[in-house]
Motif scaffolding. Structure first.
Motif, PDB file in Angstrom:
ATOM      1  N   GLU B  63       3.470  -6.895   7.388  1.00 52.22           N
ATOM      2  CA  GLU B  63       4.196  -7.581   6.312  1.00 52.22           C
ATOM      3  C   GLU B  63       3.214  -8.159   5.289  1.00 52.22           C
ATOM      4  OE1 GLU B  63       7.457  -7.943   6.057  1.00 52.22           O
ATOM      5  OE2 GLU B  63       7.627  -9.511   4.524  1.00 52.22           O
ATOM      6  N   GLY B  64       2.149  -8.818   5.813  1.00 48.29           N
ATOM      7  CA  GLY B  64       1.140  -9.391   4.933  1.00 48.29           C
ATOM      8  C   GLY B  64       0.476  -8.326   4.084  1.00 48.29           C
ATOM      9  N   TYR B  65       0.207  -7.189   4.713  1.00 53.26           N
ATOM     10  CA  TYR B  65      -0.441  -6.099   3.974  1.00 53.26           C
ATOM     11  C   TYR B  65       0.466  -5.593   2.876  1.00 53.26           C
ATOM     12  CZ  TYR B  65      -2.878  -1.791   3.020  1.00 53.26           C
ATOM     13  OH  TYR B  65      -3.547  -0.792   2.392  1.00 53.26           O
ATOM     14  N   TRP B  66       1.744  -5.500   3.213  1.00 51.60           N
ATOM     15  CA  TRP B  66       2.715  -5.005   2.231  1.00 51.60           C
ATOM     16  C   TRP B  66       2.775  -5.953   1.045  1.00 51.60           C
ATOM     17  CZ3 TRP B  66       7.247  -6.257  -0.186  1.00 51.60           C
ATOM     18  CH2 TRP B  66       7.941  -5.185  -0.736  1.00 51.60           C
ATOM     19  N   LEU B  67       2.771  -7.253   1.334  1.00 49.95           N
ATOM     20  CA  LEU B  67       2.812  -8.253   0.261  1.00 49.95           C
ATOM     21  C   LEU B  67       1.591  -8.115  -0.632  1.00 49.95           C
ATOM     22  CD1 LEU B  67       4.077 -11.412   2.143  1.00 49.95           C
ATOM     23  CD2 LEU B  67       5.224 -10.206   0.300  1.00 49.95           C
ATOM     24  N   LYS B  68       0.442  -7.872   0.036  1.00 52.31           N
ATOM     25  CA  LYS B  68      -0.791  -7.776  -0.729  1.00 52.31           C
ATOM     26  C   LYS B  68      -0.772  -6.530  -1.616  1.00 52.31           C
ATOM     27  CE  LYS B  68      -5.688  -8.300  -0.239  1.00 52.31           C
ATOM     28  NZ  LYS B  68      -6.836  -7.910   0.539  1.00 52.31           N
ATOM     29  N   PRO B  74      -0.880 -12.497   0.489  1.00 55.66           N
ATOM     30  CA  PRO B  74      -0.404 -12.094   1.818  1.00 55.66           C
ATOM     31  C   PRO B  74       0.176 -13.265   2.583  1.00 55.66           C
ATOM     32  CG  PRO B  74      -2.790 -12.102   1.727  1.00 55.66           C
ATOM     33  CD  PRO B  74      -2.306 -12.266   0.329  1.00 55.66           C
ATOM     34  N   TYR B  75      -0.159 -14.486   2.149  1.00 51.02           N
ATOM     35  CA  TYR B  75       0.323 -15.654   2.878  1.00 51.02           C
ATOM     36  C   TYR B  75       1.647 -16.171   2.349  1.00 51.02           C
ATOM     37  CZ  TYR B  75      -4.326 -15.677   4.823  1.00 51.02           C
ATOM     38  OH  TYR B  75      -5.468 -15.322   5.464  1.00 51.02           O
ATOM     39  N   SER B  76       2.147 -15.564   1.265  1.00 54.95           N
ATOM     40  CA  SER B  76       3.412 -16.070   0.740  1.00 54.95           C
ATOM     41  C   SER B  76       4.532 -15.699   1.708  1.00 54.95           C
ATOM     42  CB  SER B  76       3.679 -15.482  -0.640  1.00 54.95           C
ATOM     43  OG  SER B  76       3.700 -14.086  -0.566  1.00 54.95           O
ATOM     44  N   GLY B  77       5.479 -16.584   1.789  1.00 52.56           N
ATOM     45  CA  GLY B  77       6.622 -16.320   2.657  1.00 52.56           C
ATOM     46  C   GLY B  77       6.388 -16.730   4.086  1.00 52.56           C
ATOM     47  N   SER B  78       5.226 -17.302   4.377  1.00 55.36           N
ATOM     48  CA  SER B  78       4.925 -17.833   5.715  1.00 55.36           C
ATOM     49  C   SER B  78       5.121 -16.814   6.819  1.00 55.36           C
ATOM     50  CB  SER B  78       5.783 -19.065   6.008  1.00 55.36           C
ATOM     51  OG  SER B  78       5.359 -19.636   7.211  1.00 55.36           O
ATOM     52  N   MET B  79       4.746 -15.577   6.535  1.00 54.09           N
ATOM     53  CA  MET B  79       4.873 -14.564   7.567  1.00 54.09           C
ATOM     54  C   MET B  79       3.532 -14.350   8.250  1.00 54.09           C
ATOM     55  SD  MET B  79       7.376 -12.855   8.676  1.00 54.09           S
ATOM     56  CE  MET B  79       7.674 -11.535   9.808  1.00 54.09           C
ATOM     57  N   TYR B  80       2.501 -14.165   7.426  1.00 51.05           N
ATOM     58  CA  TYR B  80       1.194 -13.817   7.966  1.00 51.05           C
ATOM     59  C   TYR B  80       0.296 -15.041   8.001  1.00 51.05           C
ATOM     60  CZ  TYR B  80      -3.169 -11.351   8.635  1.00 51.05           C
ATOM     61  OH  TYR B  80      -4.358 -10.918   9.132  1.00 51.05           O
ATOM     62  N   HIS B  81      -0.432 -15.197   9.102  1.00 50.61           N
ATOM     63  CA  HIS B  81      -1.320 -16.345   9.207  1.00 50.61           C
ATOM     64  C   HIS B  81      -2.685 -15.959   9.735  1.00 50.61           C
ATOM     65  CE1 HIS B  81       1.882 -19.115   8.283  1.00 50.61           C
ATOM     66  NE2 HIS B  81       2.646 -18.391   9.072  1.00 50.61           N
ATOM     67  N   LEU B  93      -3.924   0.936   8.335  1.00 48.56           N
ATOM     68  CA  LEU B  93      -3.464   1.738   9.466  1.00 48.56           C
ATOM     69  C   LEU B  93      -1.971   1.553   9.710  1.00 48.56           C
ATOM     70  CD1 LEU B  93      -6.339   1.108  11.986  1.00 48.56           C
ATOM     71  CD2 LEU B  93      -6.046   3.000  10.406  1.00 48.56           C
ATOM     72  N   THR B  94      -1.441   0.388   9.287  1.00 51.66           N
ATOM     73  CA  THR B  94      -0.035   0.139   9.602  1.00 51.66           C
ATOM     74  C   THR B  94       0.899   0.927   8.706  1.00 51.66           C
ATOM     75  OG1 THR B  94       0.012  -1.735   8.119  1.00 51.66           O
ATOM     76  CG2 THR B  94      -0.473  -2.200  10.421  1.00 51.66           C
ATOM     77  N   VAL B  95       0.409   1.379   7.537  1.00 51.12           N
ATOM     78  CA  VAL B  95       1.346   2.057   6.635  1.00 51.12           C
ATOM     79  C   VAL B  95       1.358   3.570   6.826  1.00 51.12           C
ATOM     80  CG1 VAL B  95       1.457   0.342   4.859  1.00 51.12           C
ATOM     81  CG2 VAL B  95      -0.399   1.976   4.851  1.00 51.12           C
ATOM     82  N   HIS B  96       0.280   4.107   7.397  1.00 47.59           N
ATOM     83  CA  HIS B  96       0.284   5.546   7.610  1.00 47.59           C
ATOM     84  C   HIS B  96       1.320   5.885   8.652  1.00 47.59           C
ATOM     85  CE1 HIS B  96      -2.954   6.686   5.082  1.00 47.59           C
ATOM     86  NE2 HIS B  96      -3.710   5.732   5.567  1.00 47.59           N
ATOM     87  N   ILE B  98       4.895   8.607   9.824  1.00 42.37           N
ATOM     88  CA  ILE B  98       5.641   9.840   9.625  1.00 42.37           C
ATOM     89  C   ILE B  98       7.061   9.474   9.239  1.00 42.37           C
ATOM     90  CG2 ILE B  98       6.198  12.065  10.672  1.00 42.37           C
ATOM     91  CD1 ILE B  98       4.121  10.989  12.923  1.00 42.37           C
ATOM     92  N   GLU B  99       7.587  10.146   8.296  1.00 37.73           N
ATOM     93  CA  GLU B  99       8.981   9.997   7.874  1.00 37.73           C
ATOM     94  C   GLU B  99       9.320   8.562   7.500  1.00 37.73           C
ATOM     95  OE1 GLU B  99      11.166  11.398  11.163  1.00 37.73           O
ATOM     96  OE2 GLU B  99      10.198  13.350  11.129  1.00 37.73           O
ATOM     97  N   GLY B 100       8.404   7.933   6.787  1.00 34.45           N
ATOM     98  CA  GLY B 100       8.739   6.631   6.238  1.00 34.45           C
ATOM     99  C   GLY B 100       8.643   5.482   7.218  1.00 34.45           C
ATOM    100  N   GLN B 101       8.776   5.763   8.513  1.00 36.47           N
ATOM    101  CA  GLN B 101       8.676   4.666   9.461  1.00 36.47           C
ATOM    102  C   GLN B 101       7.213   4.427   9.770  1.00 36.47           C
ATOM    103  OE1 GLN B 101      11.107   5.980  12.725  1.00 36.47           O
ATOM    104  NE2 GLN B 101      12.753   4.696  11.991  1.00 36.47           N
ATOM    105  N   TRP B 102       6.840   3.173   9.806  1.00 35.85           N
ATOM    106  CA  TRP B 102       5.419   2.934  10.054  1.00 35.85           C
ATOM    107  C   TRP B 102       5.113   3.194  11.509  1.00 35.85           C
ATOM    108  CZ3 TRP B 102       3.315  -1.083  12.985  1.00 35.85           C
ATOM    109  CH2 TRP B 102       4.199  -2.081  13.351  1.00 35.85           C
ATOM    110  N   ASN B 103       4.007   3.834  11.627  1.00 35.76           N
ATOM    111  CA  ASN B 103       3.646   4.344  12.927  1.00 35.76           C
ATOM    112  C   ASN B 103       2.567   3.446  13.509  1.00 35.76           C
ATOM    113  OD1 ASN B 103       3.054   5.889  15.044  1.00 35.76           O
ATOM    114  ND2 ASN B 103       3.100   7.802  13.903  1.00 35.76           N
ATOM    115  N   HIS B 104       2.756   3.033  14.719  1.00 35.83           N
ATOM    116  CA  HIS B 104       1.790   2.101  15.265  1.00 35.83           C
ATOM    117  C   HIS B 104       0.713   2.781  16.083  1.00 35.83           C
ATOM    118  CE1 HIS B 104       5.047   2.549  18.201  1.00 35.83           C
ATOM    119  NE2 HIS B 104       4.055   2.665  19.032  1.00 35.83           N
ATOM    120  N   HIS B 105       0.768   4.112  16.170  1.00 38.24           N
ATOM    121  CA  HIS B 105      -0.154   4.781  17.077  1.00 38.24           C
ATOM    122  C   HIS B 105      -1.612   4.593  16.675  1.00 38.24           C
ATOM    123  CE1 HIS B 105       3.135   7.638  18.736  1.00 38.24           C
ATOM    124  NE2 HIS B 105       3.311   6.380  19.041  1.00 38.24           N
TER     125      HIS B 105
END
Lengths: 696, 470
Positions: B63-68, B74-81, B93-96, B98-105
């Protein structure tokens, strides 16, 4: 926990043998005393546990309304004859409609609802075969939306009507459910529609309503549970993909699913079969999955109104075969006599109840415990519990034949007045039900045993486990210290590691065996339950054989490690204790029944070899008892014995098939009992077998 | 002589065999992790409060990365600390996917690699400690060559305990960043044990930057660099020297009488300064548009020290501060944080200063109990550090009882959570009671370990005294 504490303190004193011991605290001394005399105390505690279980019907308290806001029966019923005749009209229309084959009954009901100024919509759902998801046991309610392979051949249609409350803000609602088979519904099922439609016609006019009323006519072609679960799933987790089901029929159900806020309570009404008596009988069903119960206040309100206002004969399920059992009668008479004696000694002691009442109470208690232990919901109300909604099923058996018009009107009046009163009470609630108990068992519709009381029986039963584990541990450590003089390899405090490894290995095996059905179900081709059970049995025993042959894991190779059986038994008992305590929090009834089986098996398990060698009567008797207990403790045998007690004798391979079907029902309903059997009971049983045949 | 040679040959063989077995087991643990990672996602471990805290959750990091990426702080919204560096490292690595869903592998791969690295470093640390243990026993004259084999390879044991601990495995596959935090701590210890001063300083700074609490490790690290590895109390060596007035022996023992190495410590302080400036500069660069360092301090360290997030976790603070009145909140915050500092850090540092690695273990265990947002990943770290001292702690009391307690409470935790959150039949008290029980057992564990260590020192003293008498 207290017992654990004792165990710990005890160990401290014993292992400090060399150093001078300062006088320990009284609690520690008490602990040492208990552990030192653990055989006596374990017998005493176990017996006390069983006795406490038998005493439970005596300790049941009368129910009372805990939440003041409910005020059941304080308002006069507003239901008029006109409303009841509305219900009769609907029933008549449905009958004619069906005789003339004029199309879907759903539409007729929908028409009636919209005439009563309700918002009406239809919901299509797919009957889904229950599948085994090994890891879904503790997750929240699963989403049922399977959008993949949809066939128009089989689907059901629910009809839902919502009355908006004139005083509400649309954030809360009360649900009324009438399961109804639209294809081949009988005359009695029509009556349930009649009752609710009488009520509905009243509720559309009243001004006091502050929670929206949802009437769900569930299509019970595929069972009562599934349509309700499907509706609830869509109500709580909207899916934004368009299902193919919508195209199946001319009935347009797209884009009109309506909601009415949080569900405060739900009442499921069923009318079936004529009662044997002349009066109408109301049965209350409340058990949801894994022994969860709705708040006791809901049952109290319904029971109060049904008994004191409408004159129904209210009952809850009981085990009928227990009513005529002679030993229970004797126990009841003994308790009655003791109560009488106590009463003469001090008139304030009033714990005795008549033997007949005791037997009734025990039969109901047994049925409550059984259905909670199975963990399978006893009706559609179970689906509501998954969403933390309190719900009960009211099954009314009318005391008249379905074509008696005169009594039907009266029946509608009384039935809908009962529902009206209940809804009026729930309508008063400002918060969700929370005042009364969630954890209880019923011994009659107006008597209950709360968690604080029934836990005593369980605690007494398992209290002996940590004591015996501690004393065995101490003995085992001493024996090991004697046998190994090499101080370098003498890790004083870590001797239990080998035994723990074996216990862990067998629990791992239990875990694999528990998961095996998932893979067996994936085997292509149609197989009968019997074949599947054979597959399961053979793979499990193959696994067991491989486990035994792998060096290091095998419980039978313990001679090599120098582990003696006392430590193995101590670790086994600790594992059983942890498992039982965990299970008692998940589902008390399972843990109680499991403890009745597992505690004596674990306590009595001893190597039979020395007993046979010694040829003394006492040790031979002990060996025989433990053999018998271990035989009974095997899940399949226990299943066969219970079946035999109920009256269905099963032998040979058909037993395997039956057992498989039973287990299948357990996992289909996500019952934690299945996990308990596979991951606590089976490994502990195997370990007891290992101890029994220990080469010592 | 000949016999000894034979002995050495056997030992070498055994060593080789041991290391062979070690690698098999570590590879097996890696495979096990991959199996769980590739398993269909119906386990959903990443949402467990036991595994991912507000600080370590990878979902929050994404989430923080997405905000950035969206040009917001990245700290707005009190999600990432968490740290901004971790964001730049793991974020891509979190955004790469398949098919739009973020893959955690990909992230999971990073965590598995960091776990393996930690295990290897732990093993190296353990080997150093084992060598030191052997040497010290020889110097005291308590170790005969024949009894040499009774000493366990604590490095291998610690590494395997780390790899196969269910806590480690769960926090590795449960998508929390604690494997990386643990790696930083272990790097600092490894650096100090092998006297690679810059590495030790780097590990310390990174660990502090990521989760603040490892800052306490500065005391054991200074001891480690100043006094050398874990050893029995110095008095004992003096006794043995008094006994044997031989010149050769004297030379040997004199080395144990090392003075405090101020030079190394200053070197260490210098590197600490260098690395901290480096990290701060990097952070300020990455947060230039979003409020800079001040914002970072407020949102990370401020968040940790103020205990702002009161969502349930396995720690003991969330419930307390949810119940505490607002006006007494600051008072309790100060009391709790100071309690940890005064009553635990300083007395232990004084009492156990001859065993700096053990102090590190005790500090980490205490911080894992009294942390504002603990997870089982912290427990995994201190449990494996504990395994470094298996030789010293063989006589630990109540080990079985504590073991059962750990198992019972860690199984009870999800059950209580289920009872409270899903069934609604329990309430917060149930879950908190479990957290308190767990904390109790952790305290008991640490207490027993410390007393076993002190008893071990006592026993050594007794043994040497007996030898002097003879």
């Amino acid at each position: 926990m207290a017992a654990d504490n004792r165990y710990e303190e005890e160990e401290e004193v014993r292992t400090d043998d060399g150093s001078p011991i300062t006088k320990p605290r009284p609690i520690v001394r008490l602990g040492i005393f208990l552990v030192a005399h653990s055989p006596v105390f374990s017998v005493v505690f176990s017996a006390a546990g069983v006795l406490a279980l038998l005493l439970l019907p005596l300790l049941a308290k009368n129910t009372y309304i805990s939440e003041n806001a409910l005020m059941p029966g304080s308002a006069r019923s507003m239901l008029s004859n006109r409303d009841a005749s509305d219900g009769s009209k609907l029933v008549k229309d449905i009958k004619n409609f069906r005789l003339n084959h004029e199309g879907q009954v759903q539409r007729l009901i929908g028409k009636y609802m919209s005439e009563m100024v309700a918002e009406v919509y239809y919901q299509k759902f797919q009957p889904e075969g229950n599948q085994f998801h090994p890891l879904h046991f503790f997750s929240g309610p699963a989403s049922y939306t399977l959008l993949g392979n949809v066939s128009c051949a089989s689907y059901g249609v629910n009809v839902v009507g919502i009355i908006r409350a004139p005083r509400g803000d649309g954030k809360e609602s009360i649900v009324l459910v009438t399961p109804y088979d639209f294809i081949n519904g009988g005359d009695y099922e029509d009556l349930s529609l009649g009752i609710v439609s009488s009520l509905f016609s009243l509720l559309s006019r009243v001004t006091w309503l502050s929670k929206d009323i949802i009437w769900l006519v569930a299509d019970s072609r595929y069972g009562d549970y599934r349509p309700v679960a499907a509706w609830l799933a869509e109500y709580h987790t909207p899916s934004f993909k368009v299902s193919d089901l919508l195209k199946c029929d001319e009935l347009n159900t797209a884009d009109n699913f309506r909601r009415a806020g949080t569900v405060a309570a739900a009442l499921i009404l069923k009318v079936d079969g004529r009662s044997e008596r002349f009066e109408d009988i109301l049965s209350i069903y409340a058990d949801a999955s894994n022994g969860q119960m709705p708040n006791l206040d809901l049952i109290n309100v319904v029971n109060y109104l049904a008994v004191h206002r409408q004159g129904f004969h209210v009952k809850v399920e009981k085990v009928v075969s227990l009513l005529s059992s002679s030993w229970l009668k004797i126990v009841g008479e003994i308790f009655e006599a003791v109560g009488k004696v106590a009463n003469t000694l001090n008139p304030d002691w009033k714990f005795g109840i008549p033997a007949a009442e005791y037997i009734e109470g025990s039969a109901t208690l047994a049925s409550s415990l059984y259905s909670q232990a199975l963990g399978i919901p006893t009706g559609p109300h179970g689906a509501f519990r998954d969403y933390q909604v309190d719900a009960i099923t009211l099954k009314i058996s009318p005391g008249f034949p379905p074509d008696s018009k005169a009594r039907q009107h009266d029946f509608f009046l009384r039935g809908s007045q009962l529902l009206e009163g209940t809804i009026r009470s729930v309508n008063n609630l400002l918060e969700k039900f929370h005042q009364s108990f969630f954890l209880y068992v019923l011994t009659s519709p107006s008597k209950f045993i709360s968690v604080g009381v029934y836990m005593i029986a369980f605690a007494l039963l398992v209290a002996s486990l940590p004591m015996v584990a501690a004393s065995l541990y101490v003995d085992g450590c001493k024996a090991l210290t004697k046998s190994t003089h090499n101080s370098a390899e003498n890790f004083k405090s870590w001797k239990w590691l080998d035994a723990a490894k074996q216990v862990f290995a067998l629990h791992l095996l239990g875990f694999i065996v528990t998961l095996l059905p998932y893979f067996i179900c994936q085997v292509p081709g149609q197989h009968s339950p019997r074949n599947r059970s054979i597959m399961w049995g053979t793979t499990s025993s193959l696994l067991l054989v491989t486990f035994v042959t792998i060096p290091g894991c095998s419980p039978f190779s313990s001679r090599l490690h120098g582990t003696n059986w006392a430590i193995l038994k101590s670790v086994t008992i600790s594992a059983a204790f942890i498992g039982l305590c965990l299970m008692s929090i998940i589902n008390f009834a399972t843990a109680e029944i499991g403890a009745l089986l597992l505690v004596p098996t674990c306590l009595l398990a001893q190597p039979i070899k020395p007993a046979l060698r010694s040829r003394r009567v006492k040790s031979l008797l002990g060996a025989f008892c433990s053999m018998v207990l271990v035989t009974i403790g095997f899940p399949v045998i226990f299943f066969a014995i219970t079946k035999g007690l109920v009256g269905e004798g099963l032998v040979g391979l058909s037993l395997g098939g039956e057992f498989w079907t039973w287990l299948e029902s357990l996992w289909a309903w996500k019952s934690a009992t299945y996990l308990y059997i596979g991951m606590v009971h089976l490994p502990c049983w195997l370990l007891c077998v290992c101890i029994l045949f220990h080469p010592s | 002589m000949k016999e000894k040679k034979k002995d050495d040959g056997e030992m070498a063989e055994e060593l080789e065999k041991n290391s062979y077995r070690f690698w098999i087991w570590s590879i097996a643990s890696m495979i096990f992790r991959f199996c769980i990672i590739l398993f269909p996602e119906n386990i959903n471990l990443s949402s467990r409060p036991e595994l991912s805290t507000p600080l370590t959750s990878l979902c929050r990091l994404a989430e923080g990365y997405w905000l950035k990426q969206a040009s917001m702080s990245p700290y707005s919204g009190s999600m990432y600390h968490g740290s901004p560096l971790l964001l730049s490292l793991l974020g891509p690595l979190t955004v790469h996917g398949i098919e739009g869903q973020w893959n955690h592998h990909l992230c999971s791969l990073v965590f598995v690699v960091s776990d393996i690295l930690s295990a290897v470093l732990l093993r190296a640390t353990g080997q150093q400690l084992e060598k030191a243990y052997r040497l010290n026993l020889r110097r005291l004259g308590l170790l005969k060559a024949s009894r040499d084999r009774g000493i366990l390879p604590c490095g291998d044991i610690a590494a395997l305990v780390y790899l196969w601990n269910p806590f480690t495995i769960l926090s590795c596959v449960g998508l929390s960043t604690s494997p990386i935090e643990n790696l930083a701590v272990i790097v600092s210890l490894y650096g100090a044990v092998t006297r690679r001063v810059p590495l030790a300083a780097f590990g310390l700074i990174m660990a502090t930057h990521l989760s603040l609490y490892p800052a306490t490790l500065v005391i054991p690290l200074i001891f480690l660099l100043g006094y050398g590895l874990d050893a029995p109390p110095r008095k004992l060596f003096l006794q043995t020297r008094d006994r044997e007035g031989e010149p050769g022996q004297d030379k040997l023992t004199r080395t144990t009488q090392l003075p405090f190495l101020w030079k190394t410590v200053l070197h260490f302080v210098f590197w600490v300064l260098v690395w901290s400036i480096y990290v701060l500069v990097l952070c300020s660069l990455s947060l230039k548009q979003y409020g800079g360092l001040e914002e970072m301090f407020k949102r990370t360290y401020g968040f940790i020290l103020n205990i702002e997030d009161l969502s349930p976790n396995i720690g003991v603070f969330w419930y307390f501060f949810a119940e505490a009145f607002d006006f007494s909140r600051n008072y309790f915050l100060i009391v709790f944080q100071i309690y940890m500092f005064l009553s635990i850090l300083l007395p232990l540092a004084r009492r156990l200063k001859h065993r700096p690695c053990f102090i590190a273990f005790v500090y980490l265990a205490f911080s894992s109990i009294l942390k504002s947002y603990p997870s089982v990943g912290d427990a995994a770290l201190y449990l494996s550090l504990w395994a470094l001292f298996v030789n010293e702690l063989t006589d630990m009391k109540h080990s079985f009882f504590i073991f059962c307690g750990y198992i019972g409470f860690s199984l009870l935790s999800p059950v209580m959570h289920n009872l409270w959150i899903w069934r609604g039949t329990g309430n917060a008290n149930f879950y908190y009671a479990n957290a308190m029980g767990y904390a109790c057992f952790q305290f008991m564990f640490v207490e027993e370990s410390v007393s076993a260590m002190l008893n071990h020192d006592q026993a050594l003293k007794k043994a040497t005294a007996e030898m002097t008498k003879n």
